[in-house]
Each structure stands twice: as C-alpha cells, then as structure tokens.
Design an enzyme around this catalytic site. Structure first.
Site: not given
Length: 212
Positions: A45-46
């Site tokens: 996600c990052t």
C-alpha cells in the site's frame, strides 16, 4: 451486490485525511479513481500511494481526481502519509478515506469474505463526470496495482467517448485504433476519419488516433 459497469457510483459522506468528504460533491465535474487498501502502514500500500502521488500531474492532465480508502482512522492516515512521503520521495496530496465503519467498503463491495472478513481487497473504480462506473479492477492483497494500466484505460475511455473508435489489445496513446463497425457508408467514414483507414476486413478497419 457488486457494482457493474454503467452503474451510478454510490455517494457517501465520510471522514478522511483532509477532513469530511461528500464524494459526489468532492468529485464535481472530474473523472475519479477510487481505490482501496487492506490497511495503513503496510508495504504494498505504501508503494502504491507513493506512486499515485508521483503520477499526480498525469492524473491532472486527464482531469482525474484520485482518492483512496482503508478501514483505519483519519489520524492513522495522516501519520501514514508522513511515512509514505519519506520512504517514497513523494508528496501525497489526495485524500485517504477513513472507513472504520465499513460503510463505503460495503457500498462498493470492497470486502470479500473468502479473502478477509475485515479488510478490503485492492478494488479500483474509474468513475466518469456523470458519476458512472466505467472500470472495475480487483487485485489480491498481496499484489500491487499497475497504474500505467489505469492511465491507459482512462486514455481509451476518454478517446472512445468522443470518437466512433475502439482501442485494440495492448493499445497505448498514439497507436492506431479500430473504427467501430456501425459506420457503413464510405463517404461518412471518410468525413469522420480524414486521416484515412486500412480495411483489413469489413469489420476490422484501422485508423490513426483521431485526436493526434
């Protein structure tokens, strides 16, 4: 019930990293990309949010607003954004929706119980200015999305909305496109496609991209 192409994207009001958002009002006359994440402070996600931030000028050029979502709190999102900006050399300027009550996740069928009862899968929706769903893509939690493909599809949607064409497999902006089968009259085709075309078959007519 899952959303289908052509459905109206559900409206909602929810907290986010930039404050309260009413989705349709926030979207206005823009196209939108709404995508979900399993949780904050997770590796894939990052990288995805960092990449989206780096593509901000491309989304802006396409008149697209981006917004993402996870089930964590708005405060968690704000803290996570600091990590994203630092580790990805990015500047996240788009909102992250706080969906702790799973309201938006349920509206958009982002929780798939056979994958997880509590976390959202990697769902993505492209929504046009009329608030219609034009693309849906769902990835498993372990696989990051290809945002070049998202932009490619937006290119195609915006082109084919204005011209009687369709984009072939693996098409990229600038490649030849296919004339849809409906125009039959040769004079009409020549007027609509002054750059000319190649008829490989009566149903397969290729022409240079009309807006270039």
């Amino acid at each position: 019930m899952s959303l289908r192409l052509g459905d109206t994207a559900p409206d909602f009001e929810q907290d986010s990293s930039i404050g309260r958002i009413r989705f349709h009002d926030w979207l206005g006359d823009s196209w939108g990309v709404l995508f979900s994440h399993p949780a904050d402070f997770t590796p894939v996600c990052t990288t995805e949010l960092g990449l989206t931030a780096k593509l901000a000028s491309e989304f802006e050029r396409h008149n697209v607003k981006t917004v993402t979502l996870s089930v964590d709190s708005a405060q968690s999102h704000v803290e996570w954004i600091r990590d994203i900006n630092e580790t990805q050399s990015a500047n996240v300027g788009f909102p992250i929706i706080a969906d702790g009550d799973r309201k938006v996740s349920q509206l958009y069928d982002m929780i798939h119980p056979n994958a997880s009862d509590t976390f959202t899968v990697r769902s993505l929706f492209v929504i046009d200015p009329k608030k219609k769903v034009r693309l849906t893509i769902t990835y498993p939690a372990s696989t990051g999305r290809n945002f070049d493909e998202v932009l490619r599809v937006i290119d195609s949607l915006q082109l084919t909305d204005h011209y009687q064409v369709a984009t072939p497999g693996n098409w990229k902006h600038g490649d030849d496109v296919a004339i849809v089968p409906s125009p039959k009259d040769e004079d009409v085709i020549r007027r609509k496609f002054p750059k000319g075309y190649r008829a490989l078959r009566p149903y397969l007519r290729m022409t240079p991209q009309p807006d270039r």
